[in-house]
Motif scaffolding. Structure first.
Motif, PDB file in Angstrom:
ATOM      1  N   PRO A  45       0.742  -1.044  -0.023  1.00 17.85           N
ATOM      2  CA  PRO A  45      -0.100   0.054  -0.107  1.00 17.85           C
ATOM      3  C   PRO A  45       0.847   1.385  -0.013  1.00 17.85           C
ATOM      4  N   ILE A  46       0.339   2.372  -0.463  1.00 21.30           N
ATOM      5  CA  ILE A  46       0.874   3.737  -0.491  1.00 21.30           C
ATOM      6  C   ILE A  46       0.781   4.245   0.921  1.00 21.30           C
ATOM      7  N   ASN A  93      -9.943   4.619   8.812  1.00 25.80           N
ATOM      8  CA  ASN A  93      -9.780   3.262   9.092  1.00 25.80           C
ATOM      9  C   ASN A  93     -10.960   2.433   9.677  1.00 25.80           C
ATOM     10  N   ASN A  94     -11.902   3.092  10.081  1.00 26.06           N
ATOM     11  CA  ASN A  94     -12.979   2.553  10.749  1.00 26.06           C
ATOM     12  C   ASN A  94     -14.600   3.201  10.088  1.00 26.06           C
ATOM     13  N   GLN A  95     -15.423   2.011   9.991  1.00 22.71           N
ATOM     14  CA  GLN A  95     -16.574   2.197   9.435  1.00 22.71           C
ATOM     15  C   GLN A  95     -17.648   2.479  10.807  1.00 22.71           C
ATOM     16  N   THR A  96     -17.316   3.908  11.300  1.00 23.41           N
ATOM     17  CA  THR A  96     -18.091   4.402  12.183  1.00 23.41           C
ATOM     18  C   THR A  96     -18.918   5.506  11.992  1.00 23.41           C
ATOM     19  N   PHE A 153     -14.672   7.924   0.438  1.00 26.15           N
ATOM     20  CA  PHE A 153     -13.994   7.030  -0.668  1.00 26.15           C
ATOM     21  C   PHE A 153     -12.603   6.665  -0.054  1.00 26.15           C
ATOM     22  N   VAL A 154     -11.918   7.342   0.602  1.00 23.37           N
ATOM     23  CA  VAL A 154     -10.627   7.001   1.212  1.00 23.37           C
ATOM     24  C   VAL A 154     -10.554   5.625   1.806  1.00 23.37           C
ATOM     25  N   ARG A 155     -11.687   5.361   2.686  1.00 21.95           N
ATOM     26  CA  ARG A 155     -11.787   3.806   3.193  1.00 21.95           C
ATOM     27  C   ARG A 155     -11.901   2.675   2.266  1.00 21.95           C
ATOM     28  N   GLU A 156     -12.441   2.951   0.988  1.00 19.42           N
ATOM     29  CA  GLU A 156     -12.319   1.887  -0.087  1.00 19.42           C
ATOM     30  C   GLU A 156     -11.003   1.575  -0.637  1.00 19.42           C
ATOM     31  N   ASP A 179      -9.132  -1.930   0.027  1.00 16.56           N
ATOM     32  CA  ASP A 179      -8.450  -2.755  -0.915  1.00 16.56           C
ATOM     33  C   ASP A 179      -7.065  -2.903  -1.164  1.00 16.56           C
ATOM     34  N   GLY A 180      -6.314  -2.246  -0.053  1.00 21.05           N
ATOM     35  CA  GLY A 180      -5.131  -2.425  -0.037  1.00 21.05           C
ATOM     36  C   GLY A 180      -4.176  -1.269  -0.777  1.00 21.05           C
ATOM     37  N   THR A 181      -4.802  -0.375  -1.474  1.00 22.25           N
ATOM     38  CA  THR A 181      -4.181   0.665  -2.308  1.00 22.25           C
ATOM     39  C   THR A 181      -3.544   1.545  -1.479  1.00 22.25           C
TER      40      THR A 181
END
Length: 268
Positions: A186-187, A201-204, A218-221, A225-227
């Protein structure tokens, strides 16, 4: 700059930083000393030339020049003097340019630093986004820009800045991949705000974060996916700090040495 301003700034003292630490442009008030039409035209010309330098060879000037651009439609004498100070610094350091000294590695690596200065604009309370992106140790993208809307917390403004950094990273990755260069994943994106990192980092969600526009999520996506990988960095080690405020001499020296150098430095 030298042709137009060298004589005007010759008498000024040399400074260690391009911008006065803590300086922020404020819209002229009725009692302020306004510039004449000729001086305003000269102000626009000077700031325009400085913008060219920021874009091509002097990323260390990004924040002080951004502040000066607020006066393109109407500056005060204080802003004109701040421009003179900055031009004096540029002429004193004219041998400096963008540092092009890549690290030698078997993998193609992108690293980013993201930062924001919360509600820093005294007229609008707009926060500032700043980021620097390095490819193999060389700065390839940088930004110092006011955010498009008012943030209600430092976490929100930092998250906004992080999302803008990720957008730029994705563009750079696309360009590199079009040239057949596969970037190491990842970057890593360095952020100095724990709340923004937690949001990324958290879906809250809660009452304190519902107002944050979902388009930044969209950062979470890309984390999932490891980007992208968002990690914490101490403020004094965050290179993007240089792009959100006018820092003092020691911090400026520390951050700018990664961005600019002289030809002699390159040879050594």
């Amino acid at each position: 700059l030298k042709a137009k301003f060298a004589e005007e700034v010759r008498h000024l003292k040399s400074t260690k930083t391009p911008g006065t630490p803590g300086y922020g442009f404020v819209k002229p008030k009725s009692e302020d000393e306004h510039l004449s039409n000729d001086m305003q035209a000269k102000y626009r010309s000077g700031v325009g030339t400085l913008l060219y330098l920021v874009k091509h060879s002097r990323p260390d000037l990004a924040n002080p020049v951004r502040e000066l651009t607020k006066g393109m439609d109407g500056a005060t004498m204080a802003a004109f003097k701040e421009m003179h100070r900055l031009i004096k610094h540029v002429l004193d350091t004219e041998e400096y340019g963008l540092k092009l000294f890549p690290t030698v590695d078997k993998t193609w690596e992108l690293i980013a630093f993201s930062d924001s200065d919360f509600a820093t604009d005294k007229d609008t309370r707009i926060s500032v986004t700043g980021f620097i992106i390095y490819f193999m140790g060389v700065a390839v993208a940088w930004k110092s820009r006011g955010q498009k809307s008012v943030s209600l917390s430092s976490t929100e403004s930092e998250f906004y800045a992080c999302s803008e950094t990720v957008r730029e990273i994705l563009f750079i990755v696309q360009v590199l991949e079009s040239m057949g260069i596969k970037v190491k994943l990842p970057i890593t994106v360095h952020v100095d705000n724990v709340g923004a990192i937690f949001l990324a980092n958290n879906q809250t969600s809660g009452d304190r974060t519902k107002h944050i526009d979902t388009r930044y999520h969209f950062v979470r996506e890309y984390i999932e996916d490891g980007t992208i990988k968002v990690v914490f960095v101490k403020t004094h080690l965050n290179d993007a700090d240089l792009h959100t405020k006018n820092v003092a001499g020691e911090l400026y020296e520390k951050h700018s040495r990664k961005l600019i150098c002289t030809e002699v430095d390159m040879k050594n």
